[in-house]
Design a protein around this motif. Structure first.
Motif, PDB file in Angstrom:
ATOM      1  N   GLN A  23      21.101   8.192 -28.677  1.00 25.85           N
ATOM      2  CA  GLN A  23      20.825   6.851 -29.230  1.00 25.85           C
ATOM      3  C   GLN A  23      19.380   6.756 -29.703  1.00 25.85           C
ATOM      4  N   GLY A  24      18.998   7.784 -30.483  1.00 24.54           N
ATOM      5  CA  GLY A  24      17.590   7.952 -30.815  1.00 24.54           C
ATOM      6  C   GLY A  24      17.042   7.054 -31.896  1.00 24.54           C
ATOM      7  N   LEU A  25      17.918   6.518 -32.766  1.00 25.62           N
ATOM      8  CA  LEU A  25      17.387   5.806 -33.936  1.00 25.62           C
ATOM      9  C   LEU A  25      16.831   4.444 -33.561  1.00 25.62           C
ATOM     10  N   GLY A  26      15.619   4.176 -34.021  1.00 23.52           N
ATOM     11  CA  GLY A  26      15.024   2.874 -33.757  1.00 23.52           C
ATOM     12  C   GLY A  26      13.903   2.619 -34.741  1.00 23.52           C
ATOM     13  N   PHE A  27      13.062   1.679 -34.397  1.00 22.37           N
ATOM     14  CA  PHE A  27      11.871   1.423 -35.200  1.00 22.37           C
ATOM     15  C   PHE A  27      10.883   0.655 -34.329  1.00 22.37           C
ATOM     16  N   ILE A  28       9.604   1.002 -34.457  1.00 19.49           N
ATOM     17  CA  ILE A  28       8.586   0.196 -33.769  1.00 19.49           C
ATOM     18  C   ILE A  28       7.357   0.062 -34.655  1.00 19.49           C
ATOM     19  N   TYR A  29       6.863  -1.166 -34.722  1.00 19.94           N
ATOM     20  CA  TYR A  29       5.572  -1.432 -35.358  1.00 19.94           C
ATOM     21  C   TYR A  29       4.661  -1.868 -34.222  1.00 19.94           C
ATOM     22  N   TRP A  30       3.774  -0.988 -33.824  1.00 16.98           N
ATOM     23  CA  TRP A  30       3.005  -1.217 -32.597  1.00 16.98           C
ATOM     24  C   TRP A  30       1.532  -1.408 -32.937  1.00 16.98           C
ATOM     25  N   ASP A  31       1.023  -2.572 -32.579  1.00 17.51           N
ATOM     26  CA  ASP A  31      -0.374  -2.876 -32.891  1.00 17.51           C
ATOM     27  C   ASP A  31      -0.982  -3.646 -31.725  1.00 17.51           C
ATOM     28  N   SER A  32      -2.203  -3.308 -31.380  1.00 15.91           N
ATOM     29  CA  SER A  32      -2.896  -4.083 -30.343  1.00 15.91           C
ATOM     30  C   SER A  32      -4.399  -4.015 -30.602  1.00 15.91           C
ATOM     31  N   LYS A  33      -5.120  -4.881 -29.938  1.00 17.09           N
ATOM     32  CA  LYS A  33      -6.584  -4.971 -30.115  1.00 17.09           C
ATOM     33  C   LYS A  33      -7.268  -3.623 -29.861  1.00 17.09           C
ATOM     34  N   GLN A  34      -6.710  -2.846 -28.912  1.00 18.17           N
ATOM     35  CA  GLN A  34      -7.360  -1.585 -28.533  1.00 18.17           C
ATOM     36  C   GLN A  34      -7.159  -0.478 -29.576  1.00 18.17           C
ATOM     37  N   MET A  35      -6.220  -0.703 -30.496  1.00 18.32           N
ATOM     38  CA  MET A  35      -5.887   0.371 -31.437  1.00 18.32           C
ATOM     39  C   MET A  35      -6.695   0.278 -32.720  1.00 18.32           C
ATOM     40  N   ASP A  36      -7.083   1.454 -33.250  1.00 18.58           N
ATOM     41  CA  ASP A  36      -7.808   1.486 -34.521  1.00 18.58           C
ATOM     42  C   ASP A  36      -6.911   1.015 -35.664  1.00 18.58           C
ATOM     43  N   PHE A  37      -5.627   1.359 -35.552  1.00 12.71           N
ATOM     44  CA  PHE A  37      -4.699   1.064 -36.642  1.00 12.71           C
ATOM     45  C   PHE A  37      -3.289   1.053 -36.054  1.00 12.71           C
ATOM     46  N   PRO A  38      -2.370   0.286 -36.655  1.00 13.32           N
ATOM     47  CA  PRO A  38      -1.017   0.215 -36.091  1.00 13.32           C
ATOM     48  C   PRO A  38      -0.315   1.584 -36.059  1.00 13.32           C
ATOM     49  N   PHE A  39       0.602   1.717 -35.111  1.00  7.83           N
ATOM     50  CA  PHE A  39       1.421   2.919 -35.018  1.00  7.83           C
ATOM     51  C   PHE A  39       2.832   2.571 -35.497  1.00  7.83           C
ATOM     52  N   ILE A  40       3.419   3.450 -36.320  1.00  6.60           N
ATOM     53  CA  ILE A  40       4.773   3.227 -36.825  1.00  6.60           C
ATOM     54  C   ILE A  40       5.676   4.340 -36.309  1.00  6.60           C
ATOM     55  N   GLY A  41       6.720   3.953 -35.613  1.00  2.00           N
ATOM     56  CA  GLY A  41       7.635   4.945 -35.052  1.00  2.00           C
ATOM     57  C   GLY A  41       9.062   4.662 -35.489  1.00  2.00           C
ATOM     58  N   GLY A  42       9.877   5.716 -35.560  1.00  2.00           N
ATOM     59  CA  GLY A  42      11.239   5.544 -36.059  1.00  2.00           C
ATOM     60  C   GLY A  42      12.318   5.838 -35.037  1.00  2.00           C
ATOM     61  N   ARG A  43      11.923   5.842 -33.767  1.00  2.00           N
ATOM     62  CA  ARG A  43      12.906   6.209 -32.744  1.00  2.00           C
ATOM     63  C   ARG A  43      12.707   5.356 -31.493  1.00  2.00           C
ATOM     64  N   VAL A  44      13.622   5.518 -30.550  1.00  2.00           N
ATOM     65  CA  VAL A  44      13.478   4.789 -29.284  1.00  2.00           C
ATOM     66  C   VAL A  44      12.293   5.355 -28.512  1.00  2.00           C
ATOM     67  N   LYS A  45      11.928   4.686 -27.416  1.00  2.00           N
ATOM     68  CA  LYS A  45      10.767   5.105 -26.621  1.00  2.00           C
ATOM     69  C   LYS A  45      10.922   6.528 -26.079  1.00  2.00           C
ATOM     70  N   PRO A  46       9.806   7.250 -25.910  1.00  2.00           N
ATOM     71  CA  PRO A  46       9.872   8.578 -25.296  1.00  2.00           C
ATOM     72  C   PRO A  46      10.617   8.503 -23.961  1.00  2.00           C
ATOM     73  N   ASP A  47      11.296   9.567 -23.608  1.00  2.00           N
ATOM     74  CA  ASP A  47      12.076   9.705 -22.361  1.00  2.00           C
ATOM     75  C   ASP A  47      13.433   8.996 -22.426  1.00  2.00           C
ATOM     76  N   GLU A  48      13.548   7.927 -23.237  1.00  2.00           N
ATOM     77  CA  GLU A  48      14.814   7.185 -23.294  1.00  2.00           C
ATOM     78  C   GLU A  48      15.923   8.016 -23.922  1.00  2.00           C
ATOM     79  N   LEU A  49      15.543   8.778 -24.946  1.00  2.00           N
ATOM     80  CA  LEU A  49      16.518   9.604 -25.645  1.00  2.00           C
ATOM     81  C   LEU A  49      17.158  10.600 -24.665  1.00  2.00           C
ATOM     82  N   THR A  50      16.314  11.268 -23.883  1.00  2.00           N
ATOM     83  CA  THR A  50      16.803  12.231 -22.886  1.00  2.00           C
ATOM     84  C   THR A  50      17.681  11.544 -21.852  1.00  2.00           C
ATOM     85  N   ALA A  51      17.233  10.386 -21.368  1.00  2.00           N
ATOM     86  CA  ALA A  51      17.993   9.653 -20.345  1.00  2.00           C
ATOM     87  C   ALA A  51      19.385   9.277 -20.861  1.00  2.00           C
ATOM     88  N   CYS A  52      19.471   8.785 -22.098  1.00  2.00           N
ATOM     89  CA  CYS A  52      20.774   8.415 -22.688  1.00  2.00           C
ATOM     90  C   CYS A  52      21.677   9.624 -22.838  1.00  2.00           C
TER      91      CYS A  52
END
Length: 328
Positions: free
Chosen positions: A42-71
């Protein structure tokens, strides 16, 4: 200890987590393609991750790390043995004991410290398999892009395993038990497809799944004012989206190939329609990353308007595809 596991044949893959699981499964007697592992996980996903601590937003196209293996592990009724430790010494003992038994071990690492990584970016959710070691080096199996069978110094391996920061785990290692019989594959695939679609369409927060793509389409227009070094940030973002072990097109190529395998396996009109949609969606993501890269290189911010429009089109197509898959 200079023993490498005899007869270890690497699993050829594009993405680190599925390549690692592919290696462990193959050794345990299960041969499935990388797209199939990605889809069952169940690997397909999307995340637009941004926070004050980050230099620039992170864009990801899958579920969270470790979740894919667990599923994946739960879908296939596999037994996975997971070990963590805050002690570097204990963590190495955990791995060593398995290698001495002739069992390859999955590791979670910060790729920044690995000798064979040329792109030095801190990323603490990289996965690879260790299949041997001597007094100086660990012998590893990694993705095709990283060279397949590679080695890194034991010192650097220890640093990579013990790294702190986002997405890191405490010296995590894992093995998969030899497999008796797998559950029937087709029902497992159908459940994975429907569940993946449900999660994608109903994210817990607005920056994930289909809503996340819509959010990104608004946010890209603010990028010029968000960045201290726009050229660097845009070019790195584009590189990570397309090349950083995603199998291309932000994992959409892998999912498209998974759906194609499903059509061949059990033919289903909804799966087939979704497959054709993903053959259109994947190149659109490639266009998004190349436009972002081009904006970085030329400094022509107007192109971000095109990115924004494309993202809305993608979000629409992906929503339609995932709604078809909800009821598979």
């Amino acid at each position: 200890m200079s023993n490498n596991i005899e007869g270890f044949v690497p699993f050829q893959g594009e993405h680190c987590e599925t390549t690692t699981i592919g290696n462990l499964l193959q050794f345990a007697g299960v041969r499935l393609s990388e797209p199939m592992l990605f889809g069952l996980g169940q690997g397909l996903g999307f995340i637009y991750w941004d926070s004050k601590q980050m230099d620039f937003p992170f864009i990801g196209g899958r579920v969270k790390p470790d979740e894919l293996t667990a599923c994946l592990v739960s879908r296939l009724n596999l037994t996975i043995r997971m070990q963590e430790s805050s002690s570097v010494e204990k963590a190495w003992q955990n791995v060593r004991s398995y290698i001495e038994l002739g069992v390859p071990v999955g590791l979670k690492l910060d790729s920044y410290y690995l000798d064979y990584f040329t792109n030095k970016v801190h990323f603490a959710a990289h996965y690879a398999v260790i299949y041997g070691a001597d007094a100086e080096y660990a012998y590893m199996a990694d993705t095709r892009q990283q060279g397949g069978l590679v080695k890194t110094s034991l010192t650097h391996l220890a640093m990579a395993r013990n790294a702190k920061g986002p997405m890191s785990s405490r010296n995590r290692s894992f093995t998969i038990e030899p497999v008796g019989t797998l559950p029937p594959l087709i029902p497992a695939i159908r459940s994975s497809i429907a569940e993946n679609a449900r999660n994608y369409l109903n994210p817990p927060i607005r920056n994930i799944g289909n809503k996340g793509i819509i959010k990104m389409s608004h946010e890209v227009l603010k990028w010029p004012s968000r960045s201290k070094d726009l050229e660097k940030d845009l070019c790195l973002t584009a590189l990570l989206m397309e090349r950083a072990g995603t199998g291309g097109a932000l994992f959409r190529n892998l999912y498209r190939d998974f759906l194609k395998e499903c059509v061949d396996l059990f033919g289903d009109s909804k799966v087939e329609q979704a497959y054709w949609l993903f053959t259109e969606i994947a190149p659109m993501w490639v266009s998004v990353s190349s436009l972002i890269d081009h904006t970085g290189r030329t400094g022509n911010h107007q192109e971000l308007n095109l990115v924004s429009e494309l993202l809305l089109e993608i979000a629409d197509k992906e929503r339609v595809a995932m709604e078809l898959l909800l009821t598979v």
